[in-house]
Scaffold this motif. Structure first.
Motif, PDB file in Angstrom:
ATOM      1  N   MET A  15      -4.409  -1.598  -0.434  1.00 55.23           N
ATOM      2  CA  MET A  15      -5.121  -0.580   0.337  1.00 55.23           C
ATOM      3  C   MET A  15      -6.540  -1.044   0.647  1.00 55.23           C
ATOM      4  N   CYS A  16      -7.206  -1.624  -0.360  1.00 58.09           N
ATOM      5  CA  CYS A  16      -8.579  -2.101  -0.158  1.00 58.09           C
ATOM      6  C   CYS A  16      -8.627  -3.268   0.822  1.00 58.09           C
ATOM      7  N   ALA A  55     -12.706   0.921  -4.260  1.00 56.00           N
ATOM      8  CA  ALA A  55     -12.620   1.805  -3.100  1.00 56.00           C
ATOM      9  C   ALA A  55     -13.657   2.918  -3.187  1.00 56.00           C
ATOM     10  N   SER A  77      -6.397   7.173  -5.836  1.00 52.06           N
ATOM     11  CA  SER A  77      -5.506   6.579  -6.840  1.00 52.06           C
ATOM     12  C   SER A  77      -6.283   5.977  -8.007  1.00 52.06           C
ATOM     13  N   THR A 124      -3.293  -0.336  -4.885  1.00 52.57           N
ATOM     14  CA  THR A 124      -4.655  -0.073  -4.429  1.00 52.57           C
ATOM     15  C   THR A 124      -5.366  -1.334  -3.947  1.00 52.57           C
ATOM     16  N   ALA A 140       0.836  -1.201   0.000  1.00 50.94           N
ATOM     17  CA  ALA A 140       0.000   0.000   0.000  1.00 50.94           C
ATOM     18  C   ALA A 140       0.872   1.254   0.000  1.00 50.94           C
ATOM     19  N   ASP A 160      -9.028   3.727  -7.813  1.00 49.51           N
ATOM     20  CA  ASP A 160      -9.583   2.380  -7.661  1.00 49.51           C
ATOM     21  C   ASP A 160     -11.103   2.439  -7.501  1.00 49.51           C
ATOM     22  N   TYR A 219      -9.374   3.351   2.236  1.00 50.60           N
ATOM     23  CA  TYR A 219     -10.315   3.456   1.118  1.00 50.60           C
ATOM     24  C   TYR A 219     -10.103   4.768   0.362  1.00 50.60           C
ATOM     25  N   ALA A 261      -6.968   4.669  -1.818  1.00 48.22           N
ATOM     26  CA  ALA A 261      -7.194   3.848  -3.011  1.00 48.22           C
ATOM     27  C   ALA A 261      -8.113   4.564  -3.998  1.00 48.22           C
TER      28      ALA A 261
END
Length: 135
Positions: free
Chosen positions: A39-40, A74, A69, A36, A31, A71, A63, A66
């Protein structure tokens, strides 16, 4: 790193934990490098208190990182956290839908169908989103 974290966390026989601490450490590393998916995964674990202390703020932060970024998963999770009738939720569902997320298309379709979240009812737009979600 994310896949290794997944492998360490789940044993493939119904989701039994193997080494969650190591998996979390690998996801944190991934992460921090912009992954991502990691991250999720971390957001989900912190949101549910799965192998870590439940921490809604930390979950939201992962969240948000992400989503920022790009995603769409997210974005969907953040939209759900904001609640049904907020402009923030609608904006996130729209971004996720624009990124091709089928769940977001279906949910946004419901917003248009019902006139939720400050959106004017538009059954034609709703039908279009429902059709896209099915493809």
């Amino acid at each position: 790193m994310t896949l290794l974290g997944d492998e360490l966390c789940l044993d493939g026989t119904g989701g039994e934990l193997k080494d969650a601490n190591k998996a979390i450490s690998l996801w944190e590393s991934a992460a921090s490098q912009g992954d991502t998916t990691a991250m999720c995964m971390l957001a989900f674990f912190y949101e549910e208190g799965y192998c870590v202390s439940k921490d809604a703020l930390k979950a939201g932060s992962f969240y948000q990182m992400a989503a920022d970024s790009g995603d769409p998963r997210a974005m969907c999770c953040l939209g759900a956290r904001f609640g049904k009738d907020t402009a923030e939720a609608v904006a996130l569902w729209q971004r996720a839908s624009d990124a091709g997320n089928n769940l977001a298309m279906a949910i946004l379709g419901m917003y248009y169908f019902n006139g939720d979240g400050g959106i004017e009812k538009d059954h034609k737009k709703a039908a279009s989103l429902f059709q896209k979600a099915l493809l």
